[in-house]
Motif scaffolding. Structure first.
Motif, PDB file in Angstrom:
ATOM      1  N   ASP A 136      59.260  10.481 -74.962  1.00 48.19           N
ATOM      2  CA  ASP A 136      58.686   9.816 -76.134  1.00 48.19           C
ATOM      3  C   ASP A 136      58.344   8.356 -75.896  1.00 48.19           C
ATOM      4  OD1 ASP A 136      58.590  12.035 -77.707  1.00 48.19           O
ATOM      5  OD2 ASP A 136      60.432  11.631 -78.804  1.00 48.19           O
ATOM      6  N   THR A 137      58.744   7.793 -74.754  1.00 48.79           N
ATOM      7  CA  THR A 137      58.309   6.438 -74.415  1.00 48.79           C
ATOM      8  C   THR A 137      57.174   6.452 -73.400  1.00 48.79           C
ATOM      9  OG1 THR A 137      59.922   6.122 -72.615  1.00 48.79           O
ATOM     10  CG2 THR A 137      60.623   5.518 -74.850  1.00 48.79           C
ATOM     11  N   GLY A 138      56.649   7.645 -73.100  1.00 51.07           N
ATOM     12  CA  GLY A 138      55.464   7.755 -72.261  1.00 51.07           C
ATOM     13  C   GLY A 138      55.714   7.898 -70.779  1.00 51.07           C
ATOM     14  N   ARG A 139      56.971   7.934 -70.321  1.00 56.67           N
ATOM     15  CA  ARG A 139      57.244   8.091 -68.896  1.00 56.67           C
ATOM     16  C   ARG A 139      57.053   9.533 -68.464  1.00 56.67           C
ATOM     17  NH1 ARG A 139      62.804   4.744 -67.817  1.00 56.67           N
ATOM     18  NH2 ARG A 139      63.526   6.165 -69.427  1.00 56.67           N
ATOM     19  N   VAL A 140      56.378   9.740 -67.350  1.00 61.67           N
ATOM     20  CA  VAL A 140      56.155  11.078 -66.816  1.00 61.67           C
ATOM     21  C   VAL A 140      57.495  11.639 -66.367  1.00 61.67           C
ATOM     22  CG1 VAL A 140      54.978  12.441 -65.057  1.00 61.67           C
ATOM     23  CG2 VAL A 140      53.803  10.508 -66.140  1.00 61.67           C
ATOM     24  N   THR A 141      57.893  12.754 -66.943  1.00 64.19           N
ATOM     25  CA  THR A 141      59.252  13.264 -66.744  1.00 64.19           C
ATOM     26  C   THR A 141      59.487  13.841 -65.357  1.00 64.19           C
ATOM     27  OG1 THR A 141      58.530  15.340 -67.759  1.00 64.19           O
ATOM     28  CG2 THR A 141      59.590  13.729 -69.193  1.00 64.19           C
ATOM     29  N   ALA A 142      58.415  14.246 -64.656  1.00 67.15           N
ATOM     30  CA  ALA A 142      58.597  14.904 -63.359  1.00 67.15           C
ATOM     31  C   ALA A 142      58.600  13.922 -62.190  1.00 67.15           C
ATOM     32  CB  ALA A 142      57.497  15.940 -63.146  1.00 67.15           C
TER      33      ALA A 142
END
Length: 494
Positions: A302-308
């Motif tokens: 939800d803060t826009g960081r790419v999770t992978a």
């Protein structure tokens, strides 16, 4: 603002933004405001798809068509607008809206917010690195101290139809930038782009045929009555809508496009528009250099960081993260993401709770959208179908907007429908859909109600002005109240 040249071989910034559409511009604005040195990379026009080939030019094409349709429903105006539209004037105005496909004003804006620009094709080149191939053949190698944000948006998803490559099909770019109205236009698709462009070009003089796969109707992701009312109006305007239609093959003979449909039907057109969905523009941005698959969407937290991707340095904002493929929602994400990058870089706390300063919570619960057809469609929050699958106890409240006094003032023979979804456990609005002329201006009030979780009991005190279409809010609340508080019969007079 400095525009980097090819001989600027190696440069380091706090933040690198790849993609200078509205989303990338907003990320860059917020990181620069946080005191971070920021560079934005763009291979095409600053302002991106929305400014030049989507939102703005499409609405410039639609506005005269919708205005004429509305005027024809007002007694005393019908004869004044009886003739055809001045297509050349409409297209000339469209050209002014997009600044004749020049982006000098966008460049000036970047200068005003102290963001550097590099024109060229940017690709990730490992963690925190981006390599840019400039138009003159040079190479600029960029390194980010804190973050790289991918904001490259989407492209039209074209099907694997035999002969399509040779046809030169229209996408949203060609249909919004065309310099003439084709005599016959076939549109493949039944979503937002399809219905808006059907309305625009039919109104500008084209004979439009829509081919809609399946039988779910138009605007299938919205409430069913929305697509039904839009379909009725398009047919009345002369559009030929064919459901359950698929294109088996296409080819161009001279200036004519010839189609064979799945059932063997033959069609001919001057142009064919494919409005069949969107694909992420990530095929050539170097995802493979950071362990991702080229061409994939980029899921984010939800803060826009790419999770992978490890390390928390890669962000993705806007269409490319597949949360809500809408310009205004991407810009909303971008503001949160830019502020989150700034907070992390400056060692400040990140407010990542629901509705916090650094999270895009509305992506999950309150995405507003307007379809600029005649009638307009405006929606926010859940649809009935989504509510049914959510596990929440929802009550559906419908009202015919034509019964509101403001609708009578707006147009003779007004046709429209409103739907409110009430969360019975919370006592709040979970979703709203409005269909009818002029309903787009109802949407922000509905969005505030959903985002603010305004109790139904409090909404009674938000008094709509009379006579306006917004009085439908009162009628919806009355309908809901009367179900739960049946009117009592007064005692007989004695």
């Amino acid at each position: 603002m400095t525009q980097a040249a090819a001989n600027d071989a190696d440069r380091t910034y706090d933040v690198i933004v790849v993609g200078a559409g509205p989303v990338g511009e907003n990320v860059a604005d917020r990181t620069s405001a946080a005191g971070l040195s920021t560079v934005i990379v763009e291979r095409e026009l600053l302002g991106g798809e929305c400014s030049f080939w989507a939102c703005e030019p499409s609405k410039a094409l639609l506005r005269p068509v919708i205005a004429r349709a509305e005027a024809r429903r007002v007694p005393g105006l019908r004869q004044a607008v009886a003739g055809p539209l001045d297509v050349a004037a409409v297209l000339a105005h469209r050209d002014e809206i997009v600044n004749h496909w020049h982006d000098e004003d966008q460049v000036g804006w970047l200068d005003s917010v102290a963001v550097d620009l590099i024109r060229g094709h940017g690709r990730l080149d490992g963690p925190r690195r981006v390599t840019v191939r400039t138009p003159d053949g040079g190479t600029v190698r960029l390194t980010a101290r804190h973050a790289v944000a991918v904001c490259t948006g989407t492209t039209t998803a074209l099907p694997d139809t035999p002969g399509l490559d040779s046809v030169r099909p229209w996408t949203n770019r060609e249909v919004t930038s065309a310099d003439h109205a084709p005599e016959r236009l076939v549109i493949v698709g039944g979503g937002v782009v399809a219905v808006e462009m059907a309305a625009a070009w039919q109104g500008l003089g084209s004979q439009v045929t829509m081919l809609v796969r399946g039988d779910a109707g138009l605007l299938s992701k919205m409430e069913p009555f929305a697509g039904e009312l839009v379909a009725d109006a398009l047919r009345e305007a002369g559009v030929d809508i064919r459901y359950g239609a698929s294109v088996a093959s296409v080819f161009r003979e001279g200036r004519e496009v010839r189609l064979t449909l799945g059932d063997g039907t033959l069609l001919a057109a001057d142009e064919i528009l494919y409005a069949t969905g969107r694909s992420p523009a990530t095929r050539d941005v170097g995802l493979d250099t950071v362990g991702l698959t080229p061409g994939d969407w980029l899921p984010v937290d939800d803060t826009g960081r790419v999770t992978a991707v490890d390390g928390g340095w890669l962000y993705a904002a806007g269409d490319v993260n597949h949360r809500a493929l809408l310009t205004h929602q991407g810009k909303y994400q971008a503001r949160m993401i830019g502020d989150a990058i700034g907070a992390r870089a400056n060692g400040e706390p990140v407010d990542d709770a629901a509705w916090g300063a650094h999270v895009s919570t509305a992506d999950h619960t309150a995405v507003p959208q307007v379809v600029f057809t005649d009638p307009e469609v405006a929606s926010v929050g859940l649809t009935t179908r989504e509510a049914d699958g959510s596990g929440r106890r929802i009550e559906v409240v419908d009202y015919d907007i034509a019964r509101v006094a403001g609708a009578h003032q707006y147009a003779q023979g007004y046709r429209g429908q409103a739907r409110l979804l009430v969360d019975l456990d919370r006592g709040t609005v979970a979703g709203a859909t409005f269909v009818g002329p002029g309903v787009a201006e109802l949407l922000h009030s509905a969005t505030v109600a959903v985002v603010g979780e305004v109790p139904i009991d409090r909404l009674w005190h938000a008094v709509p002005a009379f006579p306006t279409i917004s009085e439908v809010w009162l009628r919806l609340l009355e309908t809901y109240r009367d179900r739960h508080q049946p009117r009592r019969r007064p005692p007989a007079h004695t």
